[in-house]
Design a protein around this motif. Structure first.
Motif, PDB file in Angstrom:
ATOM      1  N   ALA A  60       0.829  -1.208   0.000  1.00 23.09           N
ATOM      2  CA  ALA A  60       0.000   0.000   0.000  1.00 23.09           C
ATOM      3  C   ALA A  60       0.863   1.257   0.000  1.00 23.09           C
ATOM      4  N   LEU A  61       1.934   1.252   0.788  1.00 20.46           N
ATOM      5  CA  LEU A  61       2.843   2.393   0.823  1.00 20.46           C
ATOM      6  C   LEU A  61       3.506   2.617  -0.532  1.00 20.46           C
ATOM      7  N   GLY A  62       3.879   1.546  -1.187  1.00 15.61           N
ATOM      8  CA  GLY A  62       4.473   1.665  -2.519  1.00 15.61           C
ATOM      9  C   GLY A  62       3.513   2.273  -3.521  1.00 15.61           C
ATOM     10  N   ARG A  63       2.260   1.855  -3.485  1.00 15.95           N
ATOM     11  CA  ARG A  63       1.267   2.444  -4.400  1.00 15.95           C
ATOM     12  C   ARG A  63       1.025   3.913  -4.064  1.00 15.95           C
ATOM     13  N   ILE A  64       0.984   4.235  -2.794  1.00 16.89           N
ATOM     14  CA  ILE A  64       0.802   5.630  -2.390  1.00 16.89           C
ATOM     15  C   ILE A  64       1.947   6.482  -2.895  1.00 16.89           C
ATOM     16  N   ILE A  65       3.168   6.003  -2.713  1.00 15.35           N
ATOM     17  CA  ILE A  65       4.337   6.763  -3.155  1.00 15.35           C
ATOM     18  C   ILE A  65       4.345   6.911  -4.676  1.00 15.35           C
ATOM     19  N   ALA A  66       4.012   5.840  -5.390  1.00 16.25           N
ATOM     20  CA  ALA A  66       4.019   5.896  -6.852  1.00 16.25           C
ATOM     21  C   ALA A  66       2.985   6.893  -7.380  1.00 16.25           C
ATOM     22  N   TYR A  67       1.754   6.832  -6.858  1.00 13.56           N
ATOM     23  CA  TYR A  67       0.722   7.756  -7.325  1.00 13.56           C
ATOM     24  C   TYR A  67       1.021   9.191  -6.901  1.00 13.56           C
ATOM     25  N   THR A  68       1.580   9.371  -5.720  1.00 11.71           N
ATOM     26  CA  THR A  68       1.931  10.714  -5.268  1.00 11.71           C
ATOM     27  C   THR A  68       3.034  11.303  -6.130  1.00 11.71           C
ATOM     28  N   ALA A  69       4.055  10.504  -6.433  1.00 18.22           N
ATOM     29  CA  ALA A  69       5.144  10.985  -7.279  1.00 18.22           C
ATOM     30  C   ALA A  69       4.640  11.335  -8.677  1.00 18.22           C
ATOM     31  N   LEU A  70       3.767  10.508  -9.207  1.00 17.66           N
ATOM     32  CA  LEU A  70       3.200  10.805 -10.522  1.00 17.66           C
ATOM     33  C   LEU A  70       2.378  12.091 -10.493  1.00 17.66           C
ATOM     34  N   GLY A  71       1.584  12.272  -9.449  1.00 14.51           N
ATOM     35  CA  GLY A  71       0.791  13.492  -9.328  1.00 14.51           C
ATOM     36  C   GLY A  71       1.656  14.729  -9.176  1.00 14.51           C
ATOM     37  N   VAL A  72       2.687  14.639  -8.335  1.00 15.19           N
ATOM     38  CA  VAL A  72       3.588  15.782  -8.145  1.00 15.19           C
ATOM     39  C   VAL A  72       4.300  16.118  -9.448  1.00 15.19           C
ATOM     40  N   LEU A  73       4.735  15.096 -10.167  1.00 12.46           N
ATOM     41  CA  LEU A  73       5.405  15.313 -11.444  1.00 12.46           C
ATOM     42  C   LEU A  73       4.485  15.996 -12.450  1.00 12.46           C
ATOM     43  N   LEU A  74       3.265  15.518 -12.559  1.00 11.19           N
ATOM     44  CA  LEU A  74       2.327  16.120 -13.513  1.00 11.19           C
ATOM     45  C   LEU A  74       1.944  17.541 -13.110  1.00 11.19           C
ATOM     46  N   ILE A  75       1.732  17.767 -11.825  1.00 12.96           N
ATOM     47  CA  ILE A  75       1.391  19.120 -11.375  1.00 12.96           C
ATOM     48  C   ILE A  75       2.542  20.070 -11.654  1.00 12.96           C
ATOM     49  N   THR A  76       3.774  19.623 -11.381  1.00 15.37           N
ATOM     50  CA  THR A  76       4.944  20.465 -11.631  1.00 15.37           C
ATOM     51  C   THR A  76       5.080  20.784 -13.114  1.00 15.37           C
ATOM     52  N   VAL A  77       4.919  19.788 -13.956  1.00 12.35           N
ATOM     53  CA  VAL A  77       5.055  20.005 -15.400  1.00 12.35           C
ATOM     54  C   VAL A  77       3.964  20.932 -15.911  1.00 12.35           C
ATOM     55  N   LEU A  78       2.734  20.726 -15.451  1.00 12.65           N
ATOM     56  CA  LEU A  78       1.634  21.563 -15.934  1.00 12.65           C
ATOM     57  C   LEU A  78       1.726  22.992 -15.406  1.00 12.65           C
ATOM     58  N   ARG A  79       2.254  23.179 -14.213  1.00  8.38           N
ATOM     59  CA  ARG A  79       2.405  24.550 -13.690  1.00  8.38           C
ATOM     60  C   ARG A  79       3.548  25.285 -14.380  1.00  8.38           C
ATOM     61  N   GLN A  80       4.487  24.566 -14.944  1.00 11.47           N
ATOM     62  CA  GLN A  80       5.583  25.196 -15.670  1.00 11.47           C
ATOM     63  C   GLN A  80       5.099  25.773 -16.996  1.00 11.47           C
ATOM     64  N   GLY A  81       3.902  25.418 -17.381  1.00 10.29           N
ATOM     65  CA  GLY A  81       3.344  25.975 -18.599  1.00 10.29           C
ATOM     66  C   GLY A  81       3.266  24.989 -19.743  1.00 10.29           C
ATOM     67  N   ALA A  82       3.635  23.756 -19.519  1.00 12.71           N
ATOM     68  CA  ALA A  82       3.537  22.763 -20.573  1.00 12.71           C
ATOM     69  C   ALA A  82       2.064  22.450 -20.809  1.00 12.71           C
ATOM     70  N   SER A  83       1.719  22.315 -22.051  1.00  8.57           N
ATOM     71  CA  SER A  83       0.328  22.004 -22.356  1.00  8.57           C
ATOM     72  C   SER A  83       0.116  20.496 -22.275  1.00  8.57           C
ATOM     73  N   LEU A  84      -1.087  20.108 -21.979  1.00 12.70           N
ATOM     74  CA  LEU A  84      -1.419  18.697 -21.910  1.00 12.70           C
ATOM     75  C   LEU A  84      -1.283  18.049 -23.280  1.00 12.70           C
ATOM     76  N   PHE A  85      -1.533  18.805 -24.330  1.00 16.60           N
ATOM     77  CA  PHE A  85      -1.389  18.275 -25.675  1.00 16.60           C
ATOM     78  C   PHE A  85       0.067  17.934 -25.969  1.00 16.60           C
ATOM     79  N   GLY A  86       0.990  18.759 -25.506  1.00 15.48           N
ATOM     80  CA  GLY A  86       2.406  18.482 -25.721  1.00 15.48           C
ATOM     81  C   GLY A  86       2.847  17.219 -25.007  1.00 15.48           C
ATOM     82  N   ILE A  87       2.351  17.024 -23.784  1.00 15.79           N
ATOM     83  CA  ILE A  87       2.673  15.811 -23.035  1.00 15.79           C
ATOM     84  C   ILE A  87       2.103  14.592 -23.752  1.00 15.79           C
TER      85      ILE A  87
END
Length: 122
Positions: A60-87
């Motif tokens: 459960a901890l591994g899944r939590i860490i994986a989903y959290t890391a993915l969310g943080v990565l996507l939020i960081t990329v999207l706040r930098q101004g990257a468009s979802l279409f580019g991703i």
């Protein structure tokens, strides 16, 4: 169902929206099958309840860490101004080329991982 859709569209309760989306993700077919397989694998050692509990918590901890890391990565990329279409375009172009070697390495590790001299936790 309309209540759920209005909840997801609401910006007033982001934590509740994240919880509902996580719950919907957990019961969708692919993660549900993964969870069932993981429970079967974790519960194979029926004599030692403490080990089963510890392995379940680590899973459960591994899944939590994986989903959290993915969310943080996507939020960081999207706040930098990257468009979802580019991703999406990057993943569509290079996704298979990146996924194949990763899956091969994971498969080889699963086959031959016990023979490797890696540090362990005890």
């Amino acid at each position: 169902m309309e209540w759920l859709q209005s909840l997801l569209n609401s910006e007033a309760t982001p934590a509740l929206t994240a919880f509902v989306l996580g719950l919907l993700t957990a019961i969708s077919p692919c993660p549900l099958a993964t969870n069932i397989a993981a429970i079967g694998f974790i519960g194979r050692d029926l004599d030692n309840r403490r080990r089963i509990f510890l392995n379940g918590m680590l899973y459960a901890l591994g899944r939590i860490i994986a989903y959290t890391a993915l969310g943080v990565l996507l939020i960081t990329v999207l706040r930098q101004g990257a468009s979802l279409f580019g991703i999406q375009q990057f993943v569509a172009t290079y996704g298979e080329r990146l996924l194949v070697p990763v899956l091969l390495l994971v498969g080889l590790y699963m086959l031959f991982g016990r023979r490797l001299r890696l540090p362990s936790f005890g």
